[in-house]
Structure formats: C-alpha cells, structure tokens
Design a protein around this motif. Structure first.
Motif, PDB file in Angstrom:
ATOM      1  N   SER A 152       0.822  -1.214   0.000  1.00 37.38           N
ATOM      2  CA  SER A 152       0.000   0.000   0.000  1.00 37.38           C
ATOM      3  C   SER A 152       0.856   1.265   0.000  1.00 37.38           C
ATOM      4  O   SER A 152       0.417   2.315  -0.477  1.00 37.38           O
ATOM      5  CB  SER A 152      -0.935   0.011   1.219  1.00 37.38           C
ATOM      6  N   GLY A 197     -10.374   7.596  -7.760  1.00 38.10           N
ATOM      7  CA  GLY A 197      -9.874   6.250  -7.515  1.00 38.10           C
ATOM      8  C   GLY A 197      -8.362   6.164  -7.589  1.00 38.10           C
ATOM      9  O   GLY A 197      -7.718   5.543  -6.725  1.00 38.10           O
ATOM     10  N   SER A 198      -7.766   6.776  -8.605  1.00 39.12           N
ATOM     11  CA  SER A 198      -6.306   6.727  -8.740  1.00 39.12           C
ATOM     12  C   SER A 198      -5.620   7.519  -7.632  1.00 39.12           C
ATOM     13  O   SER A 198      -4.550   7.136  -7.154  1.00 39.12           O
ATOM     14  CB  SER A 198      -5.878   7.254 -10.110  1.00 39.12           C
ATOM     15  N   TRP A 215      -5.756   5.253  -4.538  1.00 33.07           N
ATOM     16  CA  TRP A 215      -4.817   4.132  -4.696  1.00 33.07           C
ATOM     17  C   TRP A 215      -3.378   4.583  -4.468  1.00 33.07           C
ATOM     18  O   TRP A 215      -2.575   3.867  -3.856  1.00 33.07           O
ATOM     19  CB  TRP A 215      -4.962   3.543  -6.087  1.00 33.07           C
ATOM     20  N   LYS A 216      -3.044   5.768  -4.920  1.00 30.15           N
ATOM     21  CA  LYS A 216      -1.664   6.242  -4.836  1.00 30.15           C
ATOM     22  C   LYS A 216      -1.294   6.707  -3.425  1.00 30.15           C
ATOM     23  O   LYS A 216      -0.146   6.563  -3.002  1.00 30.15           O
ATOM     24  CB  LYS A 216      -1.455   7.405  -5.811  1.00 30.15           C
TER      25      LYS A 216
END
Length: 305
Positions: A118, A171-172, A175-176
């Motif tokens: 993560s 979303g990106s 996630w990042k």
C-alpha cells in the motif's frame, strides 16, 4: 556558560537537543516556504525577466481582474472545488479505514506485506501511474476490457470519457496515497494504551466494539488535525494528475486552477497572471484553514493553534 532567565528560553534550553533535531526542518521551511513569499509581488507587477522584481512596473489588481473577468473562471473554480471535495470526502476516510483494518490483522507477515504494497504507489510518479492506467484500461487489448469481454460486455472507453472521469481521478488518487496517509494513523493507534483493550476484553467487548469505543476515539484528535490541513488544499486539486488525465472530451470537467495557472505561466508566458491565480488559491486556502480550525476548536477543543 550563562543560562537564559526568561521562562520560554529556559524551556527551550532544557530541551535544546530536541530543538536541535527540529532545526533542519525549520531551515527547510524558512528557505522554501517563507523566502519565496518575496515573489508574491509578481502578481502585482507587469513582470518581465529583463526588468526583474525591481524593474517591472506595478500593475495593482490588474491580473486578478483579468482572471475574474475570464469567461471560464467560474467553471475553473467550480471544477477545482468539485474534484477537491470528492477527493476529500471519499479519500480522507480511506487511510483511517485501512489503518483500522491493518490494526485488526494478527498475522504479522501478512500485515507487513499489505503495508508495503500500500505504501509503494506513493513513490511512483503520476506519469508512470497514468501510463499504467492507459495500458490497463485501453479498449484495444487492455486486460480490464478483455475481462469484461469474457462476461459478454462491450469494451468501455474509460480514459477521456466524461462518464468515468471523476471515478478515475478519485480512484487513482486514493490508490496512490492511501498507504502513505495511513502511516500517521497507524502510529496514533500504536500509541493507545493497551490496558484499555485488556479492560474492554474483561468487560466482554468484541473486536468491533473495541475498535469503535477505543481505537477510533484514540485517533480522533489526529484525524481532526489532518482534516483541517486537508481542507486547506481544497482549492488545489492536484495539477500533475489532472494535467495528464485531462483530455479534449473532459476539458470542461478537468480544467482546474492548478492546470490553468501552469498553462498560463509556462505555456503562454503570462507569469504575473499565473502568480495572481496561485495567490488567489493560497488566500482561499488560508481562509478555509482558519475557519475550519476555529470551528474544530469550539466543537472539539482540538485545533492547530
């Protein structure tokens, strides 16, 4: 050696080693956050490289007026607020949720593996992330659309598609950043007195009840502080991500203040205009931080200052 007599200086002298560790951070902030404030005057001058700061004539509020008179300024501000709000409302709770879930994992090896995986996306540049998204989501042989085809679904044009634009942006971003942002919450959870959990177990509290009544209150103050800081970035939607993911079909949704300032300053050479847009962002961000900080102080006795 003469010791200070003022109470504040006595306290600093007593903890001088801790302040010495703080010194590099203080110097960094001074050099890169306070010294550049001298350049704010660019927004109020007809700035040229030849004239510099002293040789460029004063322009007053000319470039601020240009921005607010620009026919797309309202749309740009609206896009910035919408995208930033979505990232804040959807993305802010995610690191807290991840930290809570990792705290409940008892297999140390699995926990460390998930933490490492993560954290990694945070260190990957947006150029690499967007390139990866293009390869995965393309309707021309991309694995995501190939998987959809196995279920009899038609290929979907994810990128440069207004219907999927906000989902991909938020979303990106989650996630990042989710793994890196969860570190602070994991540290806060580690600082909770373990005797509270033992007492709760004796009283018959389950793991969910322990999380709700002990873990969440234990990280409450940290979450409030981070939320106040996050609100300060409400007028900054993230220029690099949007500069790469925005396209002709989504220009009316993805043109934000950051992108507008970059395009005006670097591509068009309108440095004073770009500085005015950036200063406008900073002033609104400061107002938001002060406002939310005051509300938090009254509502929960937790604040930045």
């Amino acid at each position: 050696m003469i010791k200070p007599s003022h109470p504040l200086m006595k306290r600093i002298w007593k903890h001088k080693l801790f302040y010495l560790f703080m010194l590099p951070g203080i110097v960094w902030f001074f050099l890169f956050s306070y010294v550049p404030l001298y350049g704010i005057q660019v927004a109020f001058r007809d700035y040229t490289f030849i004239g510099g700061f002293s040789g460029s004539p004063w322009a007053g509020m000319k470039y601020f007026q240009q921005f607010f008179n620009y026919y797309q300024s309202g749309d740009i501000i609206r896009n910035t607020v919408i995208i930033s709000l979505m990232k804040l409302l959807v993305g802010f709770p995610m690191p807290i949720l991840l930290a809570l879930l990792l705290n409940e994992v008892r297999r140390l090896k699995f926990k460390k593996t998930v933490q490492t995986l993560s954290y990694l996306p945070y260190f990957v540049s947006w150029i690499v992330v967007v390139t990866l998204m293009q390869r995965l989501l393309t309707p021309y042989g991309g694995p995501v659309n190939d998987l959809l085809g196995l279920f009899g679904m038609e290929p979907i044009q994810f990128l440069n598609n207004p219907s999927w634009f906000y989902q991909l942006i938020v979303g990106s971003d989650i996630w990042k950043n989710i793994g890196w942002n969860s570190i602070i919450y994991m540290a806060a959870i580690a600082g909770i007195d373990q005797q509270q959990y033992e007492a709760a177990k004796i009283d018959g509290a389950g793991r969910f009840q322990q999380m709700w009544h002990i873990t969440l209150p234990g990280i409450r103050n940290v979450a409030i502080i981070l939320f106040i800081l996050a609100v300060g970035n409400l007028m900054s939607a993230g220029y690099e991500q949007l500069l790469l993911l925005n396209g002709p079909a989504t220009a009316n949704m993805g043109t934000v203040l950051d992108v507008h300032a970059i395009n005006s300053g670097i591509r068009e050479g309108r440095l004073s205009y770009a500085a005015a847009v950036g200063l406008f962002q900073s002033i609104i961000g400061l107002i938001l931080v002060l406002t939310v900080n005051r509300i938090a102080r009254k509502a929960s006795d937790v604040s930045l200052f």
